[in-house]
Structures are given as structure tokens and as C-alpha cells.
Scaffold this active site. Structure first.
Site, PDB file in Angstrom:
ATOM      1  N   GLU A  97      22.452  -1.859 -46.397  1.00 49.93           N
ATOM      2  CA  GLU A  97      21.843  -1.130 -47.441  1.00 49.93           C
ATOM      3  C   GLU A  97      21.469  -1.994 -48.693  1.00 49.93           C
ATOM      4  O   GLU A  97      22.112  -2.757 -48.900  1.00 49.93           O
ATOM      5  CB  GLU A  97      22.655  -0.057 -47.870  1.00 49.93           C
ATOM      6  CG  GLU A  97      22.902   0.927 -46.622  1.00 49.93           C
ATOM      7  CD  GLU A  97      23.661   2.097 -46.893  1.00 49.93           C
ATOM      8  OE1 GLU A  97      23.861   3.109 -46.000  1.00 49.93           O
ATOM      9  OE2 GLU A  97      24.164   2.209 -47.996  1.00 49.93           O
ATOM     10  N   CYS A 110      20.523  -4.206 -55.933  1.00 47.63           N
ATOM     11  CA  CYS A 110      21.818  -4.596 -55.323  1.00 47.63           C
ATOM     12  C   CYS A 110      21.558  -5.292 -53.755  1.00 47.63           C
ATOM     13  O   CYS A 110      21.196  -4.243 -52.932  1.00 47.63           O
ATOM     14  CB  CYS A 110      22.864  -3.206 -55.477  1.00 47.63           C
ATOM     15  SG  CYS A 110      24.339  -3.644 -54.940  1.00 47.63           S
ATOM     16  N   CYS A 117      31.904  -7.016 -43.212  1.00 50.22           N
ATOM     17  CA  CYS A 117      32.671  -7.902 -44.033  1.00 50.22           C
ATOM     18  C   CYS A 117      33.945  -8.096 -43.385  1.00 50.22           C
ATOM     19  O   CYS A 117      34.773  -7.086 -43.115  1.00 50.22           O
ATOM     20  CB  CYS A 117      32.712  -7.688 -45.611  1.00 50.22           C
ATOM     21  SG  CYS A 117      33.611  -8.601 -46.406  1.00 50.22           S
ATOM     22  N   CYS A 121      38.944  -5.590 -47.743  1.00 54.37           N
ATOM     23  CA  CYS A 121      39.595  -5.108 -49.204  1.00 54.37           C
ATOM     24  C   CYS A 121      40.085  -3.779 -48.959  1.00 54.37           C
ATOM     25  O   CYS A 121      39.230  -2.956 -48.121  1.00 54.37           O
ATOM     26  CB  CYS A 121      38.582  -5.298 -50.245  1.00 54.37           C
ATOM     27  SG  CYS A 121      38.407  -7.104 -50.706  1.00 54.37           S
ATOM     28  N   CYS A 124      37.495  -0.698 -49.850  1.00 54.35           N
ATOM     29  CA  CYS A 124      36.025  -0.814 -49.577  1.00 54.35           C
ATOM     30  C   CYS A 124      35.499  -0.384 -48.029  1.00 54.35           C
ATOM     31  O   CYS A 124      35.945  -0.673 -47.469  1.00 54.35           O
ATOM     32  CB  CYS A 124      35.883  -2.277 -49.710  1.00 54.35           C
ATOM     33  SG  CYS A 124      34.083  -2.773 -49.182  1.00 54.35           S
ATOM     34  N   CYS A 346      28.328   2.058 -55.572  1.00 55.83           N
ATOM     35  CA  CYS A 346      29.328   1.018 -55.028  1.00 55.83           C
ATOM     36  C   CYS A 346      30.293   1.540 -54.270  1.00 55.83           C
ATOM     37  O   CYS A 346      31.008   2.456 -54.166  1.00 55.83           O
ATOM     38  CB  CYS A 346      29.941   0.586 -56.404  1.00 55.83           C
ATOM     39  SG  CYS A 346      29.494  -0.748 -57.074  1.00 55.83           S
TER      40      CYS A 346
HETATM   41  N1  SAH Z   1      31.971  -8.763 -51.305  1.00 55.67           N
HETATM   42  C1  SAH Z   1      31.696  -8.980 -52.892  1.00 55.67           C
HETATM   43  C2  SAH Z   1      30.311  -8.004 -53.044  1.00 55.67           C
HETATM   44  C3  SAH Z   1      30.176  -6.589 -52.453  1.00 55.67           C
HETATM   45  S1  SAH Z   1      31.349  -5.707 -53.022  1.00 55.67           S
HETATM   46  C4  SAH Z   1      32.756  -8.601 -53.563  1.00 55.67           C
HETATM   47  O1  SAH Z   1      33.792  -8.206 -53.061  1.00 55.67           O
HETATM   48  O2  SAH Z   1      32.454  -8.941 -54.860  1.00 55.67           O
HETATM   49  C5  SAH Z   1      30.623  -5.242 -54.645  1.00 55.67           C
HETATM   50  C6  SAH Z   1      31.567  -4.581 -55.490  1.00 55.67           C
HETATM   51  O3  SAH Z   1      31.766  -3.300 -55.397  1.00 55.67           O
HETATM   52  C7  SAH Z   1      32.926  -5.361 -55.746  1.00 55.67           C
HETATM   53  O4  SAH Z   1      33.516  -5.341 -56.995  1.00 55.67           O
HETATM   54  C8  SAH Z   1      33.831  -4.359 -54.940  1.00 55.67           C
HETATM   55  O5  SAH Z   1      34.971  -4.509 -55.490  1.00 55.67           O
HETATM   56  C9  SAH Z   1      33.257  -2.959 -55.364  1.00 55.67           C
HETATM   57  N2  SAH Z   1      33.623  -1.733 -54.541  1.00 55.67           N
HETATM   58  C10 SAH Z   1      33.900  -1.964 -53.164  1.00 55.67           C
HETATM   59  N3  SAH Z   1      34.129  -0.729 -52.720  1.00 55.67           N
HETATM   60  C11 SAH Z   1      34.200   0.301 -53.787  1.00 55.67           C
HETATM   61  C12 SAH Z   1      34.571   1.424 -53.918  1.00 55.67           C
HETATM   62  N4  SAH Z   1      34.939   2.333 -52.976  1.00 55.67           N
HETATM   63  N5  SAH Z   1      34.502   2.049 -55.093  1.00 55.67           N
HETATM   64  C13 SAH Z   1      34.091   1.342 -56.203  1.00 55.67           C
HETATM   65  N6  SAH Z   1      33.635  -0.128 -56.240  1.00 55.67           N
HETATM   66  C14 SAH Z   1      33.831  -0.759 -55.035  1.00 55.67           C
HETATM   67 FE1  SF4 Z   2      33.973  -7.476 -48.484  1.00 51.74          FE
HETATM   68 FE2  SF4 Z   2      34.092  -5.018 -49.588  1.00 51.74          FE
HETATM   69 FE3  SF4 Z   2      36.147  -6.929 -50.178  1.00 51.74          FE
HETATM   70 FE4  SF4 Z   2      33.489  -7.154 -50.968  1.00 51.74          FE
HETATM   71  S1  SF4 Z   2      34.954  -5.667 -51.637  1.00 51.74           S
HETATM   72  S2  SF4 Z   2      35.114  -8.863 -49.937  1.00 51.74           S
HETATM   73  S3  SF4 Z   2      32.222  -6.337 -49.336  1.00 51.74           S
HETATM   74  S4  SF4 Z   2      35.737  -5.890 -48.154  1.00 51.74           S
END
Ligand code: SAH
Ligand code: SF4
Length: 371
Positions: A97, A110, A117, A121, A124, A346
Site C-alpha cells: 500500500e 508514504c 516484513c 515488531c 505492527c 500507520c
Molecule cells: N520498517 C520501518 C518503516 C515502516 S513502519 C520502521 O519500522 O521504521 C513505519 C512506522 O509505523 C514505524 O515507526 C512503526 O513503528 C509504525 N507503526 C507500525 N505499526 C503501527 C501501529 N499499529 N500503530 C502505530 N504505528 C505503527
Molecule cells: Fe517491519 Fe513493522 Fe517492524 Fe517496521 S514496524 S520493521 S514494518 S515489523
């Protein structure tokens, strides 16, 4: 006879475009002409390139192509946010997306870097999906191309449709290093999108050796997904922390800033989850941790998704957390949720759109850009 795969010129940054033209016995300036046609005029057909001879156009058609990724759907939110679901090469449900967030005279795109990925995390939804594959350079820069194209013909004299790019869509950009560097090079090149290096930001969860490598290769702005003031907690939220703990990550950030020719700051992203990392004591811990780093802090209230196991903090809690940091002299912004009605916020980005029936009902399907 097996068909030879055509080179997709959409993903070639200037240096590689020149090498390609020289490799087929053509002059260097042709590379610049073609770059401008693709990225400044939105051309995807060699016949549009009227200053390129017919013979050369014919030759190019035989061996290369300009292929943007396939757009499955485009949705526009009530607040003007646009979201595209993009099918990646190989078809199927391998989708990513892309989201465009307009804000006054700025419009931030974005961009995704991977399908899924591998870094997992805990909060996420992309991480929950697991790793599927890396995007090609054409698929990364193609998201910028598609976003601009959605406003009609490219118009170099019209308003800029995309003023900023953040690599904050799906995937960890530093785990798809070369294609992401190629695409960001195109974003900043004057013969392509010509964006300022301050307006192109890579966000990483902290792949430390790649931050050092990035410093050698580019000078984009850097955002770090920190999310916790201690290793103990960060090990749980961002598992790559077990490999590259906070002190190593902050060391890499200092190195990156020092490598830049101008004075800049790191953006610290901090996704706040109720009762997990949102206490004032944790804010004080964060403040102490970042004392020597030139940085701005961006608080992101957690965006819930089904079975995430986390909750969003209250607005009051976010404000209290923000105040602790602001009182210590930090610039702290809180990310407001945009595009909520089209699930473009996000962490709400998903790859498998077929599973999202509830989601697709909510889409305001405007048009498909490509048939
Ligand atoms: N992988 C990279 C970039 C993609 S994630 C990273 O982790 O930085 C982009 C941002 O969205 C990151 O700061 C991540 O922590 C945040 N993010 C992921 N899932 C989220 C959620 N459910 N609510 C709010 N922010 C989230
Ligand atoms: Fe991957 Fe989501 Fe962690 Fe970013 S926040 S590194 S997209 S698992």
C-alpha cells in the site's frame, strides 16, 4: 526460444541509466532525455518521446520497457488522503500500500519497500504478515510515479503533487537496501523528481550496519522507530533490538548526522501503547536517553488492528508524555491519524486485500488507474 526479459527503465537511477545507454552503444545524453520523459512527464510509452529518433525508439521497444506497478485500487478519504493498493510483480495477492497525505501546500507520500516484513515488531500488522519479498527499484519509485499520475498528466509547471516522501509504508527499507537507495536517488535527482534531501526520509527500526552503509551512499533524512526507553522493553516490541541494542543504534544515528554535509536532526518515532510504554517515567527515561542526540520526537498513538493485543493511549496520557519531553526542551509532535475512513493510518497497511472484506466495503472506490 525463451523470451529475454526486458529491462524496466522506470527503476534505473541516473548512473545506471547512463550505463545502460552506453551498453547499447548510445550516447549519455539519451539517458537524461529518457529519465526526464519518464519521471517528469510521466511517459510509459517510447512513442511519446518526440525528441528521440524513431530508430532509437524502435530499438528501445525491443529491449526495454517502462512498466509501472499495477494499481488494484485507489481510494480517497474524506480528508483528502489517497491510498493505493499496488500489486507487485508475480501477481497474486502480493500487494503493498501507498498513502498520500496532503497538508496545506505539502503532500507526503508514504512508500512501501517490501511485501511484508521479517522483523516482526509486536505491534505492527505488516510484521504479523511475515516476509514475502523485496520490491524492485521500479516498484518502489513506481509508487511515486503512480501517485503523481493519479492527478492527471504530469505538469512540471503545475503544483507539486508529491512534495515529501517517507519510507514508512510496508517493510523495512534497510532490509531492501539497493532498490531503496536507487529509488531515493531518483526522488532527489534533478532530472527525475528533484525533491530536497530534507524532504526524503527513510524510517528504520534500527538495522545498525545498514545505517553506516547508508551514510556512505546517500544523504536523505533519517527516522528511527525507537518506541521504548530501555533495552528490556525494546527487545519485546522491536526484536531486532536484541541484535542491535539501543546504544549501538544511537551511535549509528550520531555517525549518520556527522556524515551529512548540512546540519540536520534525526526524527525519533515513538508508537505509544497504553500501559506498555506511555508512562511519564518512561518519558523521563526517553528524555535522558536522547540528551546528546540532535533529534525531534514524533509520538504516534498506536493504531489498533484486529487481535493486536495492544490499546491506544488516551489523549490525556499522550499529552502528559509529550509535556515531560517538551519541558526538557525537545520538539515533540503528535501524529494525528489521517485517512482513518480508508484504513490508511500507520500500521494499518496490509498486503492481502482479499482478506479485508470489511475494509474493502469501506473503500470509496473511485477508479482503477490501469485497466
Ligand atoms: N520498517 C520501518 C518503516 C515502516 S513502519 C520502521 O519500522 O521504521 C513505519 C512506522 O509505523 C514505524 O515507526 C512503526 O513503528 C509504525 N507503526 C507500525 N505499526 C503501527 C501501529 N499499529 N500503530 C502505530 N504505528 C505503527
Ligand atoms: Fe517491519 Fe513493522 Fe517492524 Fe517496521 S514496524 S520493521 S514494518 S515489523
Amino acid at each position: 526460444m525463451t523470451e529475454v526479459k526486458k529491462v524496466n527503465l522506470l527503476g534505473l537511477p541516473p548512473k545506471k541509466m547512463i550505463e545502460f545507454f552506453e551498453s547499447i552503444g548510445e550516447k549519455k545524453f539519451r539517458a537524461t532525455q529518457v529519465l526526464k520523459w519518464i519521471h517528469q512527464k510521466g511517459a510509459d510509452d517510447f512513442d511519446q518521446m518526440t525528441d528521440v529518433s524513431k530508430a532509437l525508439r524502435h530499438k528501445l521497444k525491443d529491449i526495454c520497457e517502462i512498466r509501472a506497478p499495477e494499481v488494484v485500487s485507489q481510494n480517497i478519504s474524506n480528508d483528502g488522503t489517497r491510498k493505493w493498493i499496488i500489486r507487485t510483480e508475480g501477481g497474486g495477492n502480493n500487494c503493498v500500500e501507498t498513502v498520500l497525505i496532503p497538508d496545506g501546500d505539502r503532500a507526503t507520500l508514504c512508500v512501501s519497500s517490501q511485501v511484508g516484513c521479517s522483523l516482526d515488531c509486536s505491534f505492527c500488522s505488516t510484521g504479523k504478515q511475515g516476509f514475502n519479498r523485496n520490491l524492485t527499484p521500479a516498484e518502489v519509485i513506481g509508487q511515486v510515479w503512480v501517485a503523481i499520475k493519479s492527478f492527471g498528466p504530469f505538469d512540471p509547471n503545475g503544483p507539486r503533487r508529491v512534495t515529501n516522501v517517507v519510507m514508512m509504508g510496508m517493510g523495512e527499507p534497510l532490509m531492501n537496501f539497493e532498490p531503496v537507495v536507487d529509488a531515493m536517488t531518483l526522488m532527489m535527482d534533478d532530472n527525475a523528481y528533484g525533491m530536497s534531501k530534507r524532504r526524503v526520509t527513510l524510517s528504520t527500526s534500527g538495522v545498525v550496519p545498514k545505517i553506516y552503509e547508508l551514510a556512505e551512499r546517500t544523504d536523505v533524512s533519517l527516522a528511527i522507530s525507537l518506541h521504548a526507553p530501555t533495552n528490556e522493553l525494546r527487545d519485546v516490541l522491536v526484536p531486532i533490538n536484541k541484535k542491535y541494542p539501543i546504544n549501538e543504534l544511537l551511535g549509528a544515528c550520531q555517525h549518520y548526522l556527522t556524515s551529512l554535509p548540512d546540519k540536520r536532526h534525526i526524527t525519533i518515532e515513538y508508537t505509544m501503547m497504553a500501559g506498555v510504554n506511555d508512562s511519564e517515567e518512561q518519558a523521563r527515561g526517553l528524555s535522558k536517553l536522547l540528551k546528546t542526540l540532535e533529534c525531534k520526537i514524533n509520538l504516534i498513538p498506536f493504531n489498533p488492528f484486529p487481535s493486536s493485543g495492544y490499546d491506544k493511549p488516551s489523549n490525556n496520557q499522550v499529552r502528559r508524555f509529550q509535556k515531560v519531553l517538551a519541558d526538557d526542551g525537545y520538539t515533540v509532535t503528535v501524529r494525528t491519524t489521517r485517512g482513518d475512513d480508508i484504513d490508511a493510518a500507520c500500521g494499518q497497511l496490509v498486503g492481502d486485500f482479499h482478506d479485508k472484506t470489511r475494509r474493502s466495503q469501506k473503500y470509496i472506490e473511485l477508479k482503477e488507474i490501469q485497466d
